[in-house]
Design an enzyme around this catalytic site. Sequence first.
Site, PDB file in Angstrom:
ATOM      1  N   THR A 143      26.695  27.075  23.080  1.00 34.10           N
ATOM      2  CA  THR A 143      25.871  28.238  22.744  1.00 34.10           C
ATOM      3  C   THR A 143      24.542  28.060  23.473  1.00 34.10           C
ATOM      4  OG1 THR A 143      26.850  28.359  20.548  1.00 34.10           O
ATOM      5  CG2 THR A 143      24.772  29.533  20.875  1.00 34.10           C
TER       6      THR A 143
ATOM      7  N   LYS B 121      27.567  36.268  20.885  1.00 34.14           N
ATOM      8  CA  LYS B 121      27.369  35.147  19.954  1.00 34.14           C
ATOM      9  C   LYS B 121      26.008  35.267  19.237  1.00 34.14           C
ATOM     10  CE  LYS B 121      27.518  30.878  18.270  1.00 34.14           C
ATOM     11  NZ  LYS B 121      28.456  30.356  17.306  1.00 34.14           N
TER      12      LYS B 121
ATOM     13  N   LYS C  62      18.628  27.372  15.658  1.00 35.80           N
ATOM     14  CA  LYS C  62      18.785  27.409  17.118  1.00 35.80           C
ATOM     15  C   LYS C  62      19.243  28.806  17.571  1.00 35.80           C
ATOM     16  CE  LYS C  62      21.867  25.974  20.807  1.00 35.80           C
ATOM     17  NZ  LYS C  62      23.046  25.228  21.236  1.00 35.80           N
TER      18      LYS C  62
END
Length: 318
Positions: free
Chosen positions: A114, A189, A264
């Site tokens: 990611t 995402k 994050k």
Amino acid sequence: MLPTSTEDQFPGQNATQKEHQMASIGFIGLGNMGLPMASNLQKAEYKVSGYDVFDTAQQAARSSGLALANSNTDAALNADAVVIMLPNGAIAIQVAKEILPKMTPSSLLIDCSTIDVASAHEVHRLATVAGILCLDAPVSGGVGGATAGSLTFMVGGTNEAFATGEPLFAVMGQKAVHCGDGGTGQAAKICNNMLLGISMIGTCEAFALAEKLGLSQSALFDVVSTSSGSCWSVNTYCPVPGIGPKSPADNAYKSGFSATLMLKDLGLAQQSANDTDAVTPLGSHAKNLYQQMVDAGFGETDFSGMIEFLTDAKDGKI
Ligand code: NAD
């Protein structure tokens, strides 16, 4: 080369599986996610060569029986495809620069990490210059999904690259969605996880309010899970112990998906929102709340532990 599959969602997997059983896969980044993903490829009889720069990860991989290389470039050499599963965009770019010149022309680089969208575009650019097919393919499903081979992949890249990567997604996951050009997998995402962070906080607030109002939390679950407030955070991953299907709340909030990882992803979403002038006030607020939770020492707690953090903070226990 990996034979391609143009079918939609892994149909014919068993028929085509045999054809690529000996295809060579380099796998770089053997951490919590990477090791079980690489192991599933090896179990499906791909010829896997893994590497992690961290000694302990490399040793854990060796103990688990994964075939190992001596360096990132070793892992990438002669591979039909290289999968990378790394902590952030800067490292993904650094590893891409290291391995791309050593990769077989027209082979495939799949970045499952990611990372921010700008770094994903840079990895695609580097791959194109090197004549290598490329996909950004971040995942949803966490360590449990990586182990069970039931991840969902959100994939950006050309049709040719996607068709080439599909057989590998079929081994490591249960679904792969081709979202569009390079970078769109990462975009999907961070949009998904921004929504998840917001919905989890909303869920925690609703259950905390119910308790104050003398409404039983199981009654609230029964209502909301079949009403307009229903969402994954309520129905599948309820943050209240003993309510709904088993979730980290039933295991003292031991992490399935840590508050640090949620922070994050919310940070990546805000970075993209700033870059594109998108309006995301709740995404920004969710990031601030997860920042506070992590700063208070709950970084390793599951992100659904937000319910305890909010209550403890209000009661002055933190
Ligand atoms: P991790 O920290 O456990 O694993 C990353 C691995 O990369 C580490 O073992 C590290 O040593 C290795 N690494 C770092 N630099 C390297 C280099 N230059 N060369 C080779 N190896 C290097 O992280 P993780 O939990 O496995 O997550 C990996 C990625 O997946 C992250 O981008 C994360 O955001 C994403 N992700 C994680 C989860 C989860 O639940 N853990 C869920 C979805 C997505």
